[in-house]
Scaffold this motif. Sequence first.
Motif: not given
Length: 413
Positions: A234-239
């Motif tokens: 769920r954090w991929r886009d932010e990372v």
Amino acid sequence: MNILVIGGGGREHAIAHAFSRSPRVHTVFVSPGNPGMTDVATLVSLDDAAIAAFARGNDVGFVFIGPEQPLANGLADTLRADGVRVIGPSQAAARIESSKAFAKDIMRRYDVPTAAYEVFGDYEPACAFLRTAAFPLVIKADGLAAGKGVTVAHSFEEADEALRGIFIDQRFGQTDVVIEEFLVGWETSIFAFTDGEQFVSTIFSQDHKPLLNGDKGPNTGGMGAYAPVKSAERWRDEVNEKVFGRALAGLRAEGCPFSGILYAGLMMTADGPRVVEFNCRFGDPETEVVLPLLLTDMVSICEAIDGGEVQNLQLKWNDRFAVAVVAASGGYPGSYRKGLAINIEPWQSDEARVYYAGVKQAEDGLATSGGRVLLVAAVADTLSAACDEAYRHMNKISFDDIIYRTDIGAKGY
Ligand code: AMP
Ligand code: GLY
């Protein structure tokens, strides 16, 4: 084509194995490698000065540099200047790992989320800072310290002892110190394949750095890993945007674009992902669980990185789980015995295999020669099945003083 991998640990065994699966690769050479790798590689022993001539004389399509030290020494630059196609960043870009102060300054300047910090060049001002600081906090020697340069200090006394070790006893030679905020959360790591402009990120994985079950005991180079870490997705886009996107843009703006494999070690905090460290190469032991799940041909990845065409690169992953358990020498990360015979009851399975790290050739087989000796890596449909497979095969391996954690991957299910 042939491939030349530089390095000699479990990571390089997994890299060589990945190249050996490419239909476009004839022979994978590894320098210096280790005698456990001969299932997938041909060992050579090359001085840095001999690599370019070897590559030209042996139809080597790519030289792939595994560890950080040759990258920090500028090996990628000298090979490129010699006309060799090489995967790995320049010495200037490798500072993202070889200097923690450089990495933190890039993160601050380009707004990459990370712990607040200060850099000190001398004992006195660092100590004065500690007197007014809140604990815990983290003290890091600036340069490459093989994972030994970091202290989490819970009191002024502990922090002062770490500072004295670094500045007065010069345990890591002449170096600056980064003092940073202690981050609370859980750790995961991820790689990006990048040509300096574009990047594509891999699945998330998780290292287990402490020696003992339940993350107890001293820190090590890593006692095992698993992938993928689904809860990080769920954090991929932010990372991608705030970590890789901003850091790579920052390195370009500073005149040292990063091409190769960028590793982000992340702390997943209540406020989202924070960068704990960048590395300028594949992680170890994360590589031993990420590459077994990679379906994309390693040669096409190298071509995209080298040719500035990462925007066309689409990674394909096996929708399964991988676990790698490290078997180490009793006493590690302190002192330990070497030269102990390794006994393996052979098995026939592509789902579980051994990646060798610290081994040498003995008269009648392999013997231990390092702290981390080997890894058993297994792939299965679920994480718990992959753990079971890895440990079932670990039971077939023995050497005197063998130690390994029995809870690798357990946090993930
Ligand atoms: P590093 O060599 O920077 O990756 O640090 C080694 C380990 O120390 C990390 O994997 C973390 O477990 C821990 N660590 C480093 N920096 C911090 C931080 N700012 N807050 C909490 N733990 C940290
Ligand atoms: N697994 C941590 C590292 O490769 O530095």
